[in-house]
Design a protein around this motif. Structure first.
Motif, PDB file in Angstrom:
ATOM      1  N   GLU A  93       5.411   2.804   3.426  1.00  0.00           N
ATOM      2  CA  GLU A  93       4.117   2.633   4.083  1.00  0.00           C
ATOM      3  C   GLU A  93       3.771   1.148   4.201  1.00  0.00           C
ATOM      4  OE1 GLU A  93       1.885   6.760   2.638  1.00  0.00           O
ATOM      5  OE2 GLU A  93       1.477   4.865   1.611  1.00  0.00           O
ATOM      6  N   VAL A 136      -5.441  -5.600   5.589  1.00  0.00           N
ATOM      7  CA  VAL A 136      -5.528  -4.201   5.149  1.00  0.00           C
ATOM      8  C   VAL A 136      -6.907  -3.907   4.600  1.00  0.00           C
ATOM      9  CG1 VAL A 136      -4.663  -2.523   3.485  1.00  0.00           C
ATOM     10  CG2 VAL A 136      -3.061  -3.989   4.737  1.00  0.00           C
ATOM     11  N   GLU A 143      -9.378  -1.009   6.282  1.00  0.00           N
ATOM     12  CA  GLU A 143      -9.088   0.166   5.483  1.00  0.00           C
ATOM     13  C   GLU A 143     -10.031   1.337   5.787  1.00  0.00           C
ATOM     14  OE1 GLU A 143      -7.793   1.084   0.869  1.00  0.00           O
ATOM     15  OE2 GLU A 143      -8.989  -0.687   1.337  1.00  0.00           O
ATOM     16  N   ASP A 186      -4.007   3.165  10.797  1.00  0.00           N
ATOM     17  CA  ASP A 186      -3.509   3.567   9.474  1.00  0.00           C
ATOM     18  C   ASP A 186      -2.926   2.350   8.779  1.00  0.00           C
ATOM     19  OD1 ASP A 186      -2.574   4.808   7.253  1.00  0.00           O
ATOM     20  OD2 ASP A 186      -0.941   5.878   8.264  1.00  0.00           O
ATOM     21  N   VAL A 187      -3.583   1.936   7.711  1.00  0.00           N
ATOM     22  CA  VAL A 187      -3.141   0.742   6.980  1.00  0.00           C
ATOM     23  C   VAL A 187      -2.747   1.115   5.557  1.00  0.00           C
ATOM     24  CG1 VAL A 187      -4.416  -0.908   8.373  1.00  0.00           C
ATOM     25  CG2 VAL A 187      -5.537   0.234   6.459  1.00  0.00           C
ATOM     26  N   SER A 188      -2.126   2.234   5.397  1.00  0.00           N
ATOM     27  CA  SER A 188      -1.698   2.658   4.056  1.00  0.00           C
ATOM     28  C   SER A 188      -0.558   1.764   3.575  1.00  0.00           C
ATOM     29  CB  SER A 188      -1.223   4.113   4.092  1.00  0.00           C
ATOM     30  OG  SER A 188      -2.271   4.961   4.518  1.00  0.00           O
ATOM     31  N   ILE A 189      -0.638   1.308   2.337  1.00  0.00           N
ATOM     32  CA  ILE A 189       0.404   0.456   1.745  1.00  0.00           C
ATOM     33  C   ILE A 189       0.731   0.915   0.325  1.00  0.00           C
ATOM     34  CG2 ILE A 189      -0.176  -1.569   3.145  1.00  0.00           C
ATOM     35  CD1 ILE A 189      -1.757  -2.624   0.737  1.00  0.00           C
ATOM     36  N   ASN A 225       5.925  -0.250   6.992  1.00  0.00           N
ATOM     37  CA  ASN A 225       5.517   0.251   8.297  1.00  0.00           C
ATOM     38  C   ASN A 225       4.242  -0.408   8.771  1.00  0.00           C
ATOM     39  OD1 ASN A 225       5.706   2.323  10.511  1.00  0.00           O
ATOM     40  ND2 ASN A 225       3.708   2.855   9.647  1.00  0.00           N
ATOM     41  N   THR A 226       3.240  -0.524   7.907  1.00  0.00           N
ATOM     42  CA  THR A 226       1.978  -1.174   8.280  1.00  0.00           C
ATOM     43  C   THR A 226       2.211  -2.637   8.611  1.00  0.00           C
ATOM     44  OG1 THR A 226       0.757   0.355   6.847  1.00  0.00           O
ATOM     45  CG2 THR A 226      -0.348  -1.675   7.511  1.00  0.00           C
ATOM     46  N   HIS A 274       1.626  -3.226  12.665  1.00  0.00           N
ATOM     47  CA  HIS A 274       0.256  -3.677  12.894  1.00  0.00           C
ATOM     48  C   HIS A 274       0.103  -5.199  12.709  1.00  0.00           C
ATOM     49  CE1 HIS A 274      -1.196   0.413  13.258  1.00  0.00           C
ATOM     50  NE2 HIS A 274      -0.614   0.731  12.088  1.00  0.00           N
TER      51      HIS A 274
END
Length: 1096
Positions: free
Chosen positions: A624, A606, A610, A616-619, A627-628, A632
């Motif tokens: 989120e 991430v 970033e 999209d690597v939102s955590i 999902n990441t 990914h």
């Protein structure tokens, strides 16, 4: 003169002893009257129980048997499999929770050099190809390795390191360098974890590998279905055979092989290997029983009864084992070692009962003799059998299945042996008693001639075919000789132990023994090593050696599982997890560079991505983060990290996460124990109400054994010792003796533990079994001696010791020898488990016998009951010549004792040290020595011996009565005694001419009639024949005369050898200063009061 009554104190629990004696006396009488019932019923029950072997449930799983059922590792495995079960379609060996089916080989160079050579590597590739190309027949079809192997992403999980063969020439020439511990394929950039494959690696300061001594190859099978399990067994057997076939043509490699079924197969092989030893042991035991039960007297010799005692133990063991099989109790290979031990226990009971039979009254009927023998021996056998049974029952509460199952089978067999010996063996002994009563040969059951009537027979007949008693002369000393071994222990060993310097030497040796034992206890090692579970000649020994030599540095890939309500997107949670991993890695037994953490790598992923707009690597939130992670980072199906994250069924949260640690430098059992304890402590530190941290490796199941063995050993010893002390306190009617029995238990236990270390025995499950047995066996010999010591009332401690050694010394020696012979076959078994069993049993029996025969007698004589009174009084008190008459009440026959002057009776002869001195209940007569002159209330023959001192003025009148009374005729034992009698009667001894000898013999055994009119029964006996005479010189009635309760009956029949001894008088052999007592049986069977009345 007044006679003072003496109150005798009695230990409260003595009522138990007396009650059991009465019960067993009645049982013995009943068996003596009806032996057939007690033989037939046990035989029928044995046949019924033996059918239970048809339902035997045999278990040979080492993991189940050798690991504690309450170990933490089993709970940790449940937690791991709950979240991360094994998927054989996506299989990773480092992440498995169960061993499953597999084959493993460790390859080394034949010349001991490096494997990084093309010629050597080519042979390794050939070996791998031969294994993977094997086919297994199953249900009419051939199954290949590719069909049953554990797979990863559709392909068999292969040994990736073998692909280095493509550039092995570059490695050999130095064109390509291997970095340690991680290296990459120069063409495919595949990562190789070298410690998982290479062993004996040497590298330089830059981490470049210079030498590899070993390579390990693993072949895992799919066992997700039942048919795969069956095929897996066949594949493993073919795997071992294929390796041997390939090695026949290989020239550059050596292979150590192993498969998952090896421990179980080796345990089965161990069981089969001791079967011939068991048969040899049975033959040895039979020969020993026949020899140990044989005497010089062919009638009293009981070789067949000795064999039947062994046969009884075999039947009892068969019945006990069969009953448990009926009940569904699992059977294990170690149970086959139990018969070796149980035969010894049974023979011990046999010898104790035979000794009691030998000491019973030979002139009594068979039922009465059975009652006497059972009353004497059955209580002692009850104590030892009960202690053995309870010690094994205490082993049932341990969490080790191997200990629990073994103790259950052995404890049940001990109970059957006890009951079968009281019934089946008792019936056989009664039948032998009837044969003895008829003067039948003890081995071949034909009528034989007494030794006193066989002087004209040849020596072969006299040695092998004579014995028993002459019914016309039942008290002839030739036919009533003592057992030589029993007399030796009483007269030689008993006398030696009464010497002060011998006692001091024994205590000094005992002190050195205790110090050596304590020293050994400090050096004892815990745990059962894997190599000790297989036979010495097993192929797996080479594997274990190679594994220990090359793969101890990086051995344990450890799973760390986090479960619970965890918010992985929370920064605090992430920091806590990273802190936890650092705590694990700070251990000296963990290699931090080999830790696998999907969370670290994901956060790094991430961080690296970033700033890019294409991803999209939102955590920031949990959805989120998930999902990441799923779309990914874990999108690659070939990534093993996919196996380390468990998502909830709805996919909206992470249920559990897994991290991998790599153990480092764990080289022995102590390191393994320390590593597990340290890892569990860290896991517990970071666990809370939201997060549960669990650490696990399949081998933790076995390491739990090391953690549990010491606490369980202490618990078992304390519980079993408590049982033994309670039983001793109840069954041995003296608290001081019970304490010395407890002391012997602790001493023997300390000795066994200490000498274990000196003999190379680890503290493991097998040792725990033997330590539990040790407590039971340590009570046996001590209880025998203490019990008989307390039953010998009215004697000094040294006399008690001598009597105890006479009664039970020989059975103890025979029992100890038989037990050691019973397990000696295990000493030659090709297995550590059985050899350890022999070593432990040998230590227990040897130390127990020494304690019972040497140490405990010394301690009892110094600090036992009556020792203080004995030390404070002299052995005898001299006085003017007088005559003392003692009336004894004995259950079998009323008897009288006469002390013919010179000394007063030994104070030690009093029945209780709390009694008043003898002078308090002695009475001097002025007139006629009429025993009926005393008050009835003052005479209680059941509680003490009534002794009267007769003054010198009444000696003449007493002598006249003695000479004219047919039931009270003094018999001299030597010339000195004869002279003393003549001197008291005022007569002079004539010269030893032939006529004088005839006159003396006539005087000693003249036929007289009772002055009261009660005529004693007449019994014609064989007359004495002098040398050259053709007719009997004397024809008379013999009186039933014996020296004391512990001596054989005597007779007035004087043989030529005795006459010759009179011509050459010798000083009598005496152990003590007091003059010997002569006890005269009341021939007519009168009571003591009636006998006394007849003297008026």
């Amino acid at each position: 003169m007044k006679l003072r009554s003496v109150k005798m104190t009695k230990f409260p629990l003595k009522i138990v002893d007396e009650t059991l004696k009465r019960w067993f006396y009645r049982l013995g009488v009943c068996i003596g009257k009806h032996p057939g019932y007690f033989i037939i019923i046990p035989l029928l029950l044995t046949a019924l129980c033996a059918t239970g072997f048809q339902q035997m449930d045999y278990n040979w799983d080492p993991e189940y048997l050798l690991s504690p059922s309450t170990g933490k590792a089993k709970l940790e495995r449940v937690e791991m499999e709950k979240h991360f079960p094994i998927d054989y379609k996506f299989f990773q060996p480092a992440r498995m929770s169960r061993v499953g089916k597999f084959g493993r080989i460790i390859v080394t160079a034949e010349d001991g050099g490096s494997l990084l050579r093309s010629t050597v590597w080519d042979e390794i590739l050939v070996l791998d190809a031969g294994i993977t190309n094997m086919t297994i027949p199953h249900e009419g079809a051939m199954v290949t390795y590719n069909q049953i192997c554990a797979k990863w992403d559709g392909y068999c999980k292969s040994n990736d390191v073998l692909s280095m063969g493509a550039f092995m020439e570059d490695i050999e020439s130095g064109a390509f360098n291997l970095s340690y511990p991680i290296t990459f394929d120069p063409f495919t950039f595949q990562q190789y974890n070298l410690p998982a494959y290479f062993g004996g690696v040497k590298y330089d300061d830059f981490g470049i590998v210079t030498e590899v001594k070993a390579v390990a190859l693993n072949y895992f099978l799919d066992v997700s279905e039942d048919w795969l399990l069956a095929v897996g067994d066949s594949w493993e057997r073919m795997f071992l055979e294929e390796i041997d076939r390939i090695l026949e043509i290989s020239q550059n490699v050596k292979v150590a092989k192993f498969c998952s079924s090896t421990p179980a197969w080796e345990m089965e092989k161990s069981k089969n290997s001791i079967t011939p030893n068991l048969m040899i042991n049975v033959i040895i035991m039979i020969m020993f029983c026949l020899a140990a039960s044989t005497m010089s007297d062919a009638v009293r010799s009981k070789p067949l009864i000795g064999f039947l005692g062994l046969f009884t133990a075999c039947l009892a063991t068969l019945a006990g084992f069969g009953l448990l099989c009926y009940c569904g109790v699992e059977f294990i290979a170690l149970c086959l070692a139990a018969p070796f031990l149980l035969l010894g226990i049974g023979i011990d009971d046999t010898f104790v009962m035979l000794s009691a039979w030998v000491r019973s009254s030979k002139q009594a009927s068979v039922p009465e003799r059975m009652g006497q023998a059972f009353s004497d021996a059955a209580v002692s056998i009850t104590v030892t059998s009960l202690t053995d049974f309870l010690s094994f029952i205490a082993g049932v509460i341990t969490p080790f299945p191997v200990v629990r199952i073994f103790c259950l089978y052995t404890g049940c067999a001990v109970a059957f042996i006890y009951v079968w010996h009281l019934t089946l063996f008792g019936g056989c002994l009664a039948l032998a008693g009837y044969a003895e009563q008829k003067n039948k040969h003890g081995m071949f059951c034909f009528t034989v001639t007494p030794k006193s009537l066989a002087s004209n027979r040849n020596w072969v007949y006299r040695v092998f075919c004579t014995g028993g008693v002459n019914p016309m002369d039942p008290y002839n000393p030739i036919d009533n000789k003592e057992h030589a071994g029993m007399a030796f222990l009483r007269d030689k060993l008993g006398y030696a132990l009464s010497l002060k310097w011998v006692k001091s030497l024994v205590l000094i040796i005992f002190t050195a023994y205790i110090m050596t034992s304590i020293w050994g206890i400090t050096m004892i090692q815990e745990g059962l090593e894997k190599r000790n579970t297989v036979n010495y000649d097993s192929y797996s020994i080479n594997y274990y050696d190679a594994d220990d030599q090359f793969y101890r540095e990086y051995r344990f890939p450890i799973n760390v599982i986090l479960s619970g309500d965890i918010e992985f997107s929370d920064v605090n949670t992430q920091q806590k997890i990273n802190s936890m991993l650092k705590s694990f890695e700070n251990s000296s037994m963990i290699a931090p560079e080999l830790t696998t953490s999907w969370l670290r790598e994901f956060l790094g992923f991430v961080e690296r991505n970033e700033g890019f707009d294409d991803i999209d690597v939102s955590i920031g939130t949990e959805p989120e983060f998930i999902n990441t992670l799923r779309t990914h980072y874990l999108a690659d199906s070939s990534s093993p990290l996919r196996l380390d994250v468990e998502f909830s069924p709805l996919g909206d949260r992470i249920s559990a996460g897994r991290f991998l640690l790599q153990g480092h430098n764990v080289v022995n059992a102590l390191d393994e124990t320390a590593m597990v304890e340290e890892l569990r402590a860290v896991a517990e530190q970071f666990s809370d109400e939201n997060i549960k941290v669990t650490v696990f490796h399949p081998y933790f199941i076995y390491i739990d054994q090391y953690l549990e063995i010491m606490p369980q050993t202490i618990q078992s010893i304390l519980v079993t010792s408590g049982f033994m002390m309670i039983i001793s306190f109840i069954m041995i009617p003296n608290p001081l003796c019970s304490l010395w029995v407890a002391f012997s238990i602790l001493s023997i236990e300390a000795g066994v533990l200490g000498f274990m270390a000196w003999w190379g025995i680890n503290l493991d499950g097998i040792a725990l079994i033997n330590l539990i047995m040790c407590i039971g066996f340590s009570v046996d010999f001590s209880a025998h001696i203490c019990y008989h010591y307390m039953s010998e009332e009215g004697k000094s401690p040294d006399q008690r010791i001598a009597a105890s050694l006479y009664a039970l010394g020989l059975p103890i020696i025979q029992g100890a020898t038989s037990t050691i012979l019973g397990v000696i076959g295990l000493a030659f078994a090709p297995s550590y488990l059985y050899v350890t069993f022999f070593k432990m049993i040998f230590l227990v029996i040897f130390l127990g016998a020494l304690h019972g025969l040497i140490l405990l007698p010394v301690l009892l004589s110094l600090f036992g009951p009556g020792s203080c009174n004995s030390r404070s009084s002299t052995h005898s008190t001299t006085s003017s010549p007088s005559t003392t008459v003692s009336v004894h009440s004995i259950s079998s026959h009323p008897r009288y004792s006469v002390n013919l002057g010179f000394v007063t009776p030994d104070p030690a002869r009093r029945k209780d040290s709390s009694q008043l001195p003898v002078e308090h209940f002695q009475r001097r007569h002025v007139g006629s020595p009429n025993l009926r002159d005393f008050k009835q209330s003052e005479f209680n023959p059941d509680r003490f011996s009534f002794i009267t001192r007769i003054s010198e003025e009444t000696v003449a009148s007493l002598t006249t009565r003695v000479q004219t009374d047919p039931r009270l005729t003094p018999v001299p034992e030597s010339d000195e005694q004869y002279d003393s009698i003549i001197a008291q009667l005022g007569q002079r001894r004539p010269p030893p001419t032939s006529s004088t000898r005839e006159l003396r013999h006539s005087a000693l055994s003249r036929k007289s009639s009772s002055s009261s009119g009660n005529t004693s029964p007449q019994m014609p006996v064989q007359g004495l024949r002098l040398k050259g005479a053709s007719q009997p010189i004397i024809n008379m009635e013999h009186k039933k005369i014996c020296r004391s309760k512990s001596h054989k009956p005597r007779t007035t029949t004087i043989s030529d050898k005795q006459l010759l001894r009179e011509l050459n008088p010798k000083q009598p052999l005496r152990k003590y200063n007091s003059f010997p007592y002569h006890v005269f049986n009341n021939e007519g069977g009168y009571s003591s009061d009636e006998s006394a009345k007849s003297m008026n």
